[in-house]
Structures are given as structure tokens and as C-alpha cells.
Design an enzyme around this catalytic site. Structure first.
Site, short mmCIF file in Angstrom:
data_model
loop_
_atom_site.label_atom_id
_atom_site.label_comp_id
_atom_site.label_asym_id
_atom_site.label_seq_id
_atom_site.Cartn_x
_atom_site.Cartn_y
_atom_site.Cartn_z
N GLY A 185 -2.38 5.02 10.50
CA GLY A 185 -4.42 5.73 9.63
C GLY A 185 -3.61 6.75 8.72
NE ARG A 206 2.86 14.99 33.71
CZ ARG A 206 3.73 14.10 33.78
NH1 ARG A 206 4.00 12.55 33.71
NH2 ARG A 206 4.37 14.89 34.16
CB VAL A 233 4.99 -23.25 2.00
CG1 VAL A 233 5.81 -24.65 2.25
CG2 VAL A 233 5.67 -22.06 1.80
CG ASP A 285 -3.80 1.82 7.24
OD1 ASP A 285 -3.04 1.53 8.54
OD2 ASP A 285 -3.15 2.39 6.70
O1 F6P Z 1 -0.33 0.94 4.83
C1 F6P Z 1 -0.30 1.04 6.85
C2 F6P Z 1 0.73 1.90 6.88
O2 F6P Z 1 0.63 1.82 8.16
C3 F6P Z 1 -0.40 3.38 6.90
O3 F6P Z 1 -1.28 3.37 8.04
C4 F6P Z 1 1.19 4.13 7.45
O4 F6P Z 1 0.70 5.47 7.11
C5 F6P Z 1 2.30 3.16 6.38
O5 F6P Z 1 1.68 1.80 6.05
C6 F6P Z 1 3.94 3.34 6.82
O6 F6P Z 1 4.25 3.39 6.12
P1 F6P Z 1 5.77 3.03 6.05
O7 F6P Z 1 6.18 1.52 5.95
O8 F6P Z 1 6.32 3.23 4.05
O9 F6P Z 1 6.66 4.33 6.69
#
Ligand code: F6P
Length: 320
Positions: free
Chosen positions: A170, A162, A24, A127
């Protein structure tokens, strides 16, 4: 060029707001009007948008998530949805579009540019699995979130001898689990890219506690296993009281790190400059410290970004 549009799509991440702000402010500096599309491609299809001003983005830089909101839009997978999205852009008079998102968002961007829309894509996903960029937006903040949580866990783990199993996001990529494992001094980082042997892990945990260590941390990417299953297996094999923490969506939120704020500024400004120069159909990326451009056609067939072999070697050398 008089007017451009911006949207955030797919899973949100920290730094999206900072990127919208950069688009923006850079657009306004170049005498462009900037339209914000709400809820990603769904907002293009449903015609939900607003003109953005400096006031619209004021106070947003340091806030996680995306004030334009985001969505995973199934209609963009079909021709009528894509056609509708192009029509909306034409009706609003947008001569360019900046798409901030992950791999699904880039496929949508590619389809729009094939239909004549000048598009610049910005990689955003915690990710870090998007190809042709060393880092995606939001990764650094997510890593810092994970480290904060694990540092807290270590305090309580040490007080009770522990073992903790910590599950990161991921689904298909172990980057977050691996890098946070290195950075927090975990004993293991279990990732979808490499096989692991639970018996070996248990033997190692036993040895550690026999040597007098008072805690053990095992990072696991969600795509490599469920924290609870791994904790149960450890308990059943060696009787260790094992606790879990599933970090889930906590990782995606929070105020962006300085790295993500700077990356957001660089991506946002470069996207507007690229549109003004008549560039289209590219994704920006970070390559050896510089902002680089890759054809979207190449990005969408590029598959997932592989974890750098030197990171795997680093982890192995450190005994993770
Ligand atoms: O694509 C990014 C991510 O954070 C993944 O690591 C994860 O599995 C997924 O999104 C979770 O997605 P949602 O928000 O749809 O549950």
C-alpha cells in the site's frame, strides 16, 4: 461479434486466473473465440497471444497470479505503442478487449477505446485504491494472507512478550493495513492517510505491557513508513525488543478466497455480456453488492479511492 481478447496488466493479484476463466467460458457459451494476450499490453505490442479453450483455463480457477502473465508496459504511455496495440487487435480480428488490472491498466484501456477499440476494464489490485468500486479483485485474498501471517506471529509474540511491526503493501493507500489491523486486533494501523505520533505509540505500548499484555501488533502500510524504522524507534525510546515482518509480495499470491472467486466470475461474465451488448469504455465495479459500470473517462480522473470514513471511525472506536 466473433472474437474477443483478454489481458492482465500491472501488478498481479489473486483472482486474475479465475476472471480469465470466466471470460473464456462465458465467451465460448456465446459462440465467441477468446484470445489471451501474454504479458499485458506488452504482449499486444509484441504480438504475443494464443487462442484460449476450456482446456487452457482448466485447473486455473484456484491458482493465484495470472497464467497469461502481466507487465507494467512503458510503451503504452506513448503514441507509437498505443497505435501498435490497436493494430495487433485489428490483425488478430478481435472485436472487443477485456482488461484486468489497476489504474495504469485502465488508462491504457481508455486510450484504446479512444482509438475505436471496444474495451471493458475490470478492477484488480490488492491495494483497493481503484475508484468506483467497493472492492477490487484480489483484496480479500490479500487480507486473508495478512491475517494468516499475523495470527501466526501473535503466537510467537505472546511467548516472548514481544512487539511486532508488520508492514503491508500500500504505497499510497492504507486500506490493507487498516482493515487487517481491525480484523487481527492490532494495537495500531499506521496508514499514509493519517499522521501518527511515535512517542504516543511508545507510551501506549509501555502501558499495555505494564498491565500484563504479552504482545503488541502494529500494522504499517508501506507508504506510511518502514517496519524496521518504526521498530528501531520503539527500541531506542523504550527499549522494547521489537521484531518486524515485511509481508511484501506474499500478500499478492495464493489461492483466491471464495469472495474473490465469486467476484471474478461475476466480473468476467458481465464483461463479455457488456461487449455483446455493444457497451464500451467502461470499468466494472462492485457497488452495494451489485455489479456496476462507470465510464473509463471518469475512472481515470477519479483519483485514488479514499478509505471509507466509517472504517476509520470503526478502527478508532475499537482503539486502533
Ligand atoms: O499496486 C499494487 C502494489 O501491490 C503496491 O501496493 C506495491 O507497492 C506495488 O504493487 C509493488 O509493485 P511491484 O510488484 O512492481 O514491486
Amino acid at each position: 461479434m466473433k472474437r474477443i481478447a483478454v489481458l492482465t496488466s500491472g501488478g498481479d493479484c489473486s483472482g486474475m486466473n479465475a476472471t480469465i476463466r470466466a471470460v473464456v467460458r462465458s465467451g465460448l457459451s456465446n459462440n465467441l473465440e477468446v484470445i489471451g494476450i501474454q504479458k499485458g499490453y506488452q504482449g499486444l505490442i509484441d504480438q504475443q497471444y494464443e487462442l484460449l479453450t476450456t482446456k487452457s483455463v482448466s485447473g486455473k480457477l484456484q491458482v493465484g497470479g495470472t497464467f497469461l502473465q502481466s507487465a507494467r508496459c512503458l510503451e503504452m504511455l506513448e503514441e507509437p505503442g498505443r497505435r501498435r496495440a490497436v493494430e495487433t487487435l485489428q490483425e488478430m480480428g478481435a472485436e472487443g478487449l477485456v482488461v484486468i488490472g489497476g489504474d495504469g491498466s485502465h488508462r491504457g484501456a481508455y486510450e484504446l477505446q479512444k482509438r475505436g477499440v471496444p474495451v471493458i476494464a475490470i478492477p484488480a489490485s490488492i491495494d483497493n485504491d481503484i475508484p468506483f468500486t467497493d472492492m477490487s479483485l484480489g483484496v480479500d485474498t490479500a487480507l486473508n494472507n495478512i491475517l494468516h501471517a499475523v495470527d501466526c506471529l501473535k503466537d510467537t509474540a505472546s511467548s516472548h512478550d514481544r512487539t511486532f511491526v508488520v508492514e503491508t503493501m500500500g504505497r499510497d493507500c492504507g486500506y490493507l493495513a487498516l482493515v487487517s489491523g481491525i480484523a487481527c486486533g492490532a494495537e495500531y494501523a499506521l496508514i499514509p492517510e493519517s499522521a501518527y505520533d511515535i512517542d504516543e505509540i511508545c507510551k501506549h505500548l509501555l502501558r499495555r505491557f505494564q498491565e500484563g499484555r504479552d504482545n503488541s501488533i502494529i500494522m504499517v502500510a508501506e507508504g506510511a513508513g518502514k517496519a524496521q524504522d518504526i521498530a528501531d524507534q520503539i527500541k531506542n525510546r523504550i527499549g522494547f525488543e521489537t521484531r518486524i515482518m515485511v509481508l511484501g509480495h506474499y500478500q499478492r499470491g495464493g489461492s483466491p478466497s471464495s469472495f474473490d472467486r465469486l467476484l471474478a466470475a461475476r466480473f468476467g461474465v458481465t464483461a463479455v455480456e457488456a461487449l455483446l451488448q455493444g457497451t464500451s469504455g467502461i470499468m466494472l465495479g462492485l457497488g452495494c453488492g451489485a455489479i456496476i459500470q462507470t465510464d473509463l473517462g471518469k475512472v481515470i480522473v477519479g483519483g485514488r479511492r479514499k478509505i471509507d470514513a466509517t472504517l476509520l471511525k470503526l478502527a478508532a472506536t475499537l482503539g486502533i
